[in-house]
Design a protein around this motif. Structure first.
Motif: not given
Length: 431
Positions: A178, A245, A250-251, A254-255, A267
Motif C-alpha cells: 500500500v 505500507a 496510508v498506514l 493498511a492496518r 510499515s
C-alpha cells in the motif's frame, strides 16, 4: 528530528489570517491521482466544473499525459437543492460513453459543506438502474477542509481497500504493498521490480507505474486510466502473505486491511535511506528464502561510493524543505544521512511559502515543487525540484527517489547541484 518536531520548530508564533503563497493542493486532486492507479478507472469529482478543471490542469502539466477526470458539474440550483441526482446522471453518462471498470466518486468542499450523501446517491443509482449493478463504484470523502493532496490520496486508498479487498485463502508468494502519495510512478515501478526480483508477486495499491509512467498506450482511448491494478486484483489484496505500507499517511488504511483480513503488517515511513532499504531487503530475503540479487548488491555499493564522493558537498549544508509530510519525512532522513542539516521544514498544513521565507535564515538549498521557483529566486538559492507539481522539468512520471536506485539519483542529483553552487561562489576560472 521528525516531521512533528520540525513543525514545532518552524510553526509561526501567530497563525496567518490568510495564505499568500500556498503550496497546498486539494484532497480531491489527491483522491483522483490515487484512482488513476486503477486500470480502467474514471475519477468523478462531485462539485463545480472549475474544481475538476483545476485538478486536471495540474495533473496534465505535471505528467504531460492525458488525464481522465469527470465532473458532476454542480450549478447554483443543484448546489442549493442537493446534487445527488447529478451523481446518478454523471455515472449513467460515463457508463454509456466510456465503459469504465471503476468509477470513483470524490466529494469537494462545495458538496461536502452542503452535506450531499454520496453513498446514498450510489445506493439509489443501484436501485434505479439495475443494469449497472455490476459496475464497481467507490466513494471518497475528499473536501478541501480535510487536509491536502496527501490526505485525499490516502482517503482514496482506504476506500479502494474497504470496498473491494476481501478475506480469503492466502495466495502464496503474493505481497500487498500500500503506497502513499509521496511515491511517483517511477518509485512504484522501482518497488515492484525489487519485490519481483525475489520471486514474489507484488500487488501495488494503487499502481501508478503502469498508468502515468509516460508510454504509448495500446489503446487510443484516453477516457479511462490506461494502466494500474485491476479491480479483480484489488479484491485479492487482503489475501497476501504479507501487507506492507509505505508512508505514514496510508498506514491506517493498511492496518484496517490487515486487521479485517487477519494478515501481518509491516510499515515504512519511507525508503529513502540505506537503513530503510536494507530493512526491506532483509524482509524480502526472509519471505522469499532467496539471496539478494547481484544487481542490488552492486547498486548498494554504488550508493556507498556516491555518498563518499559527495560528502564534502553535503556536509554542514543548511537545507529548507517545503513538501507534503510523507515526502518531507523521507527527504529529511535522506539529507541527515548525507551530513546535511535541516534549517526549516514546512508542510502545506503548517504554513505557506511566504511564511517559510520570513522564518528562513541563510540556507544553501531549497527542496520543493516548481511552485517554489519564485521563492528560490528571491532567496538567492538553488531549487531542487521534488513533489507535486513539477511543471518546468520533463520526465516526472519516471523519477525515482526510493530504493538503492532512487538513493543514487538523489545523492548525485542534489550533490551536483551543491557542487555547481559551490563552484559559482568559488570561481577559479581566472586563477
Amino acid at each position: 528530528m521528525s516531521a512533528t518536531q520540525l513543525s514545532q520548530s518552524v510553526a509561526p508564533t501567530a497563525r496567518a489570517i490568510v495564505s499568500t503563497d500556498t503550496f497546498k493542493h486539494s484532497p480531491a486532486l489527491g483522491a483522483a491521482l490515487a484512482l488513476l492507479g486503477v486500470k480502467g478507472s474514471i475519477p468523478l469529482l462531485h462539485g463545480a466544473q472549475g474544481c475538476t478543471a483545476a485538478a486536471k490542469v495540474k495533473l496534465v502539466n505535471h505528467f504531460l499525459e492525458a488525464i481522465p477526470l469527470a465532473t458532476t458539474a454542480m450549478d447554483e440550483v443543484s448546489t442549493v437543492l442537493g446534487g445527488e441526482e447529478n451523481i446518478i446522471q454523471a455515472v449513467l453518462a460515463l457508463a454509456k460513453k466510456s465503459q469504465p471498470e471503476l468509477v470513483g466518486v470524490c466529494s469537494t468542499a462545495l458538496t461536502a459543506t452542503r452535506g450531499d450523501d454520496l453513498a446514498g446517491a450510489v445506493r439509489l443509482l443501484r436501485k434505479q438502474q439495475p443494469q449497472l449493478a455490476a459496475l464497481p463504484i467507490c466513494v471518497i470523502e475528499s473536501p478541501d477542509f480535510m487536509g491536502g493532496m496527501q490526505e485525499g490520496f490516502a482517503a482514496a486508498v482506504a476506500s479502494l481497500l474497504q470496498t473491494f479487498a476481501e478475506p480469503g485463502a492466502i495466495i502464496a508468494g503474493q505481497i500487498t504493498i500500500v503506497v502513499g502519495a509521496s511515491l511517483a510512478p517511477g518509485d512504484v515501478q522501482e518497488i515492484k521490480d525489487l519485490v519481483e526480483a525475489f520471486g514474489l508477486d507484488a500487488l501495488l495499491v494503487p499502481d501508478l507505474a503502469d498508468s502515468l509512467d509516460g508510454h504509448f498506450a495500446a489503446s487510443a482511448s484516453t477516457a479511462v486510466a490506461q494502466g494500474g491494478v485491476t479491480v479483480e486484483r484489488l479484491r485479492l489484496a487482503g489475501r497476501s502473505e504479507q501487507i506492507v505500507a509505505i508512508g505514514a499517511s496510508v498506514l491506517p488504511a493498511a492496518r484496517l486491511l490487515a486487521e479485517r483480513c487477519e494478515r501481518p503488517l509491516v510499515s515504512f515511513d519511507h525508503l529513502m535511506t540505506l537503513e530503510a532499504v536494507d530493512d526491506l531487503i532483509r524482509l524480502l530475503m526472509q519471505w522469499s528464502g532467496r539471496a539478494v540479487p547481484e544487481r542490488y548488491r552492486r547498486q548498494r555499493r554504488q550508493v556507498q561510493d556516491a555518498l563518499l564522493d559527495t560528502h564534502f558537498y553535503f556536509g554542514h549544508k543548511q537545507v529548507a524543505l517545503a513538501l507534503e509530510r510523507d515526502l518531507l519525512t523521507g527527504v529529511e532522513a535522506f539529507l541527515r544521512s548525507c551530513g546535511a542539516s535541516i534549517a526549516i521544514g514546512l508542510t502545506p498544513q503548517m504554513g505557506d511559502l511566504h511564511q517559510l521565507e520570513q522564518a528562513c535564515g541563510d540556507v544553501d538549498l531549497l527542496i520543493s515543487s516548481s511552485q517554489a521557483s519564485d521563492l528560490a529566486g528571491r532567496m538567492g538559492v538553488s531549487l531542487y525540484r521534488l513533489g507535486f507539481p513539477i511543471v518546468d522539468r520533463l520526465g516526472n512520471g519516471l523519477r525515482v527517489s526510493v530504493g538503492y536506485g532512487g538513493l543514487l539519483n538523489l545523492v548525485i542529483g542534489i550533490g551536483n547541484q551543491l557542487l555547481i553552487d559551490e563552484l559559482a561562489v568559488n570561481d577559479f576560472s581566472s586563477a
